[in-house]
Structures are given as C-alpha cells and as structure tokens.
Design a protein around this motif. Structure first.
Motif, PDB file in Angstrom:
ATOM      1  N   ARG A  60       0.897  -1.499   0.075  1.00 53.97           N
ATOM      2  CA  ARG A  60      -0.043   0.021   0.062  1.00 53.97           C
ATOM      3  C   ARG A  60       0.827   1.473  -0.146  1.00 53.97           C
ATOM      4  NH1 ARG A  60      -2.383  -4.173   2.322  1.00 53.97           N
ATOM      5  NH2 ARG A  60      -4.566  -4.341   2.097  1.00 53.97           N
ATOM      6  N   ASN A  61       2.125   0.988  -0.040  1.00 52.97           N
ATOM      7  CA  ASN A  61       3.076   2.367  -0.136  1.00 52.97           C
ATOM      8  C   ASN A  61       2.935   2.895   1.205  1.00 52.97           C
ATOM      9  OD1 ASN A  61       4.061   1.823  -2.849  1.00 52.97           O
ATOM     10  ND2 ASN A  61       2.231   2.780  -3.553  1.00 52.97           N
ATOM     11  N   VAL A  62       2.835   2.222   2.294  1.00 46.62           N
ATOM     12  CA  VAL A  62       2.958   2.918   3.474  1.00 46.62           C
ATOM     13  C   VAL A  62       4.361   2.755   3.963  1.00 46.62           C
ATOM     14  CG1 VAL A  62       2.056   2.791   6.115  1.00 46.62           C
ATOM     15  CG2 VAL A  62       0.591   2.525   4.100  1.00 46.62           C
ATOM     16  N   PRO A  63       5.159   3.751   4.374  1.00 48.59           N
ATOM     17  CA  PRO A  63       6.395   3.554   4.881  1.00 48.59           C
ATOM     18  C   PRO A  63       6.683   2.629   6.055  1.00 48.59           C
ATOM     19  CG  PRO A  63       5.974   5.796   4.887  1.00 48.59           C
ATOM     20  CD  PRO A  63       4.675   5.084   4.447  1.00 48.59           C
ATOM     21  N   VAL A  64       7.523   1.886   6.029  1.00 48.90           N
ATOM     22  CA  VAL A  64       7.964   0.899   7.248  1.00 48.90           C
ATOM     23  C   VAL A  64       9.095   1.603   7.845  1.00 48.90           C
ATOM     24  CG1 VAL A  64       8.605  -1.524   7.887  1.00 48.90           C
ATOM     25  CG2 VAL A  64       6.970  -0.975   6.061  1.00 48.90           C
ATOM     26  N   LEU A  65       8.867   2.012   9.034  1.00 50.08           N
ATOM     27  CA  LEU A  65       9.838   2.503  10.091  1.00 50.08           C
ATOM     28  C   LEU A  65      10.345   1.550  11.016  1.00 50.08           C
ATOM     29  CD1 LEU A  65       8.245   6.091  10.435  1.00 50.08           C
ATOM     30  CD2 LEU A  65       9.761   5.166   8.651  1.00 50.08           C
ATOM     31  N   GLN A  66      11.702   1.097  10.930  1.00 47.67           N
ATOM     32  CA  GLN A  66      12.181   0.226  11.940  1.00 47.67           C
ATOM     33  C   GLN A  66      12.835   0.905  13.099  1.00 47.67           C
ATOM     34  OE1 GLN A  66      14.840  -2.624  10.114  1.00 47.67           O
ATOM     35  NE2 GLN A  66      14.105  -4.273  11.754  1.00 47.67           N
ATOM     36  N   VAL A  67      12.329   0.376  14.313  1.00 46.59           N
ATOM     37  CA  VAL A  67      13.255   1.045  15.476  1.00 46.59           C
ATOM     38  C   VAL A  67      13.930   0.036  16.410  1.00 46.59           C
ATOM     39  CG1 VAL A  67      12.695   2.448  17.656  1.00 46.59           C
ATOM     40  CG2 VAL A  67      11.115   2.716  15.664  1.00 46.59           C
ATOM     41  N   PHE A  68      14.989   0.371  16.566  1.00 46.32           N
ATOM     42  CA  PHE A  68      15.880  -0.548  17.482  1.00 46.32           C
ATOM     43  C   PHE A  68      16.307   0.015  18.788  1.00 46.32           C
ATOM     44  CE2 PHE A  68      17.569  -1.994  13.261  1.00 46.32           C
ATOM     45  CZ  PHE A  68      17.067  -3.212  13.082  1.00 46.32           C
ATOM     46  N   HIS A  69      16.224  -0.749  19.896  1.00 46.00           N
ATOM     47  CA  HIS A  69      16.477  -0.239  21.141  1.00 46.00           C
ATOM     48  C   HIS A  69      17.941  -0.650  21.239  1.00 46.00           C
ATOM     49  CE1 HIS A  69      15.988   1.073  25.354  1.00 46.00           C
ATOM     50  NE2 HIS A  69      16.930  -0.039  25.466  1.00 46.00           N
ATOM     51  N   VAL A  70      18.629   0.306  21.691  1.00 49.94           N
ATOM     52  CA  VAL A  70      20.086   0.331  21.976  1.00 49.94           C
ATOM     53  C   VAL A  70      20.514   0.656  23.399  1.00 49.94           C
ATOM     54  CG1 VAL A  70      20.693   0.728  19.519  1.00 49.94           C
ATOM     55  CG2 VAL A  70      20.663   2.469  20.787  1.00 49.94           C
ATOM     56  N   GLU A  71      21.450  -0.092  23.810  1.00 49.71           N
ATOM     57  CA  GLU A  71      22.060   0.027  25.170  1.00 49.71           C
ATOM     58  C   GLU A  71      23.708   0.310  25.081  1.00 49.71           C
ATOM     59  OE1 GLU A  71      20.517  -2.674  27.785  1.00 49.71           O
ATOM     60  OE2 GLU A  71      18.755  -2.066  27.539  1.00 49.71           O
ATOM     61  N   GLU A  72      24.380   0.493  25.929  1.00 56.20           N
ATOM     62  CA  GLU A  72      25.793   0.822  26.069  1.00 56.20           C
ATOM     63  C   GLU A  72      26.637  -0.550  25.957  1.00 56.20           C
ATOM     64  OE1 GLU A  72      27.599   3.534  25.301  1.00 56.20           O
ATOM     65  OE2 GLU A  72      25.822   4.454  25.111  1.00 56.20           O
TER      66      GLU A  72
END
Length: 186
Positions: free
Chosen positions: A43-55
C-alpha cells in the motif's frame, strides 16, 4: 494512506539473549508481523524500523544482535535507534514523521506492554491517530511484586484494555491496513 506509517519497534535479535525469551508465541507473532509489513509495502505505507540500543550487553551495537529478528523480512524506509521506552524520545523519529506529513501510526513490535504501549501513549498525546496491532506484538510472562505470574496473553489483554478508545484503536492486521482509526476523544 499517504499520511500513515508502520512502526516496527524493537523486533531484534537482542531479545533472544535475555533470560525471559520464550518462543511459544513467536510463530504467530512472526506471521502477523510479516503480513503487516507486506501489506504496508503493498500500500506504499512507509515501514519504519526502531531498534533499542544500550551501551553494553545484547542491546549494544557492538554485540551484533541489534538487527532484525530472524526470519522476518523487511527493508525499512528509515531506521531509528532509541534508548528510552518511547520510540519518539531522542531517536529522530518524530522529526521524520513531521517532515513526511505522517499523522497516523500503525504500531507493532516487542514488548507489548513496554516500548509498544509507551510509544502508543506518547504518539496519542502528540496528536497522532494510532492503530495498535496487538496480534503483531510480542511479550513474555512476568511475575509481579506479589508473586503472581502473568502470562503473555494476560499482559496483551491488559494492554489492549488500557489503550482501547483512549490512546489507540486496537486493530487486527487487516483492519490496520484497511484504513485509518478515527480520532479518539480525550
């Protein structure tokens, strides 16, 4: 759906290296999440990937585990790194959403009651319409301070209860892909 984006929050290999990791609900989660991603792309909906990061540890970039949970397949339109529960804090995500005219979010990811719920509440408070796709979220059993063990299904049901009609529309994959949630009253 030109003003809509799909958030895929913390769907990363890091979780396999946590002591609470449980694959019981993984097949359903992967199936529903892949259907959501594939439907968004179609459907041409942007897919945004979020990653959790730690030290340090399995959520550190140096660990090599901050990558898409296998065997999920996605080519995101943008990738964001966060250090807080809400994907909208300090990640640059909100700036990207504003620059692209996004006013509606479809939320999926790991963990149901933590980063997915927190991001949903935050997004709603910022004025976004939110579809929370519980079937495309994953969590794990937890034990509370009184010693009661809450199953993943109980946690998912509780999250749906507190979000529904207040912060989000609880939607299936198909409902989220079919159209926008109506604006919720305060």
């Amino acid at each position: 759906m030109p003003d809509t984006a799909l958030l895929v929050i913390d769907v990363q290999e890091s979780f396999r290296h946590r002591p609470y990791w449980d694959e019981a609900d993984l097949p359903r989660f992967l199936d529903r999440t892949q259907a959501l991603i594939d439907g968004a792309v179609a459907r041409n909906v942007p897919v945004l990937q979020v990653f959790h990061v730690e030290e340090q540890g399995p959520f550190s970039l140096a660990s090599g585990h901050v990558r898409t949970l296998e065997p999920l397949r996605l080519t995101p339109n943008a990738v964001f790194h966060k250090r807080r529960h809400s994907a909208l804090v300090g990640s640059g995500l909100e700036v990207w959403l504003n620059q692209h005219g996004i006013r509606r979010l479809i939320v999926s990811g790991i963990r149901t009651e933590q980063c997915c719920e927190t991001t949903t509440r935050h997004a709603s408070d910022l004025g976004y319409a939110v579809d929370y796709v519980a079937e495309a979220t994953l969590t794990f059993a937890m034990t509370d301070a009184a010693g009661r063990r809450w199953s993943a299904n109980e946690i998912r049901a509780r999250t749906e209860l507190v979000l529904a009609g207040r912060f989000a529309r609880i939607a299936t994959v198909d409902e989220a892909l079919d159209g926008p949630a109506s604006r919720l009253a305060a």
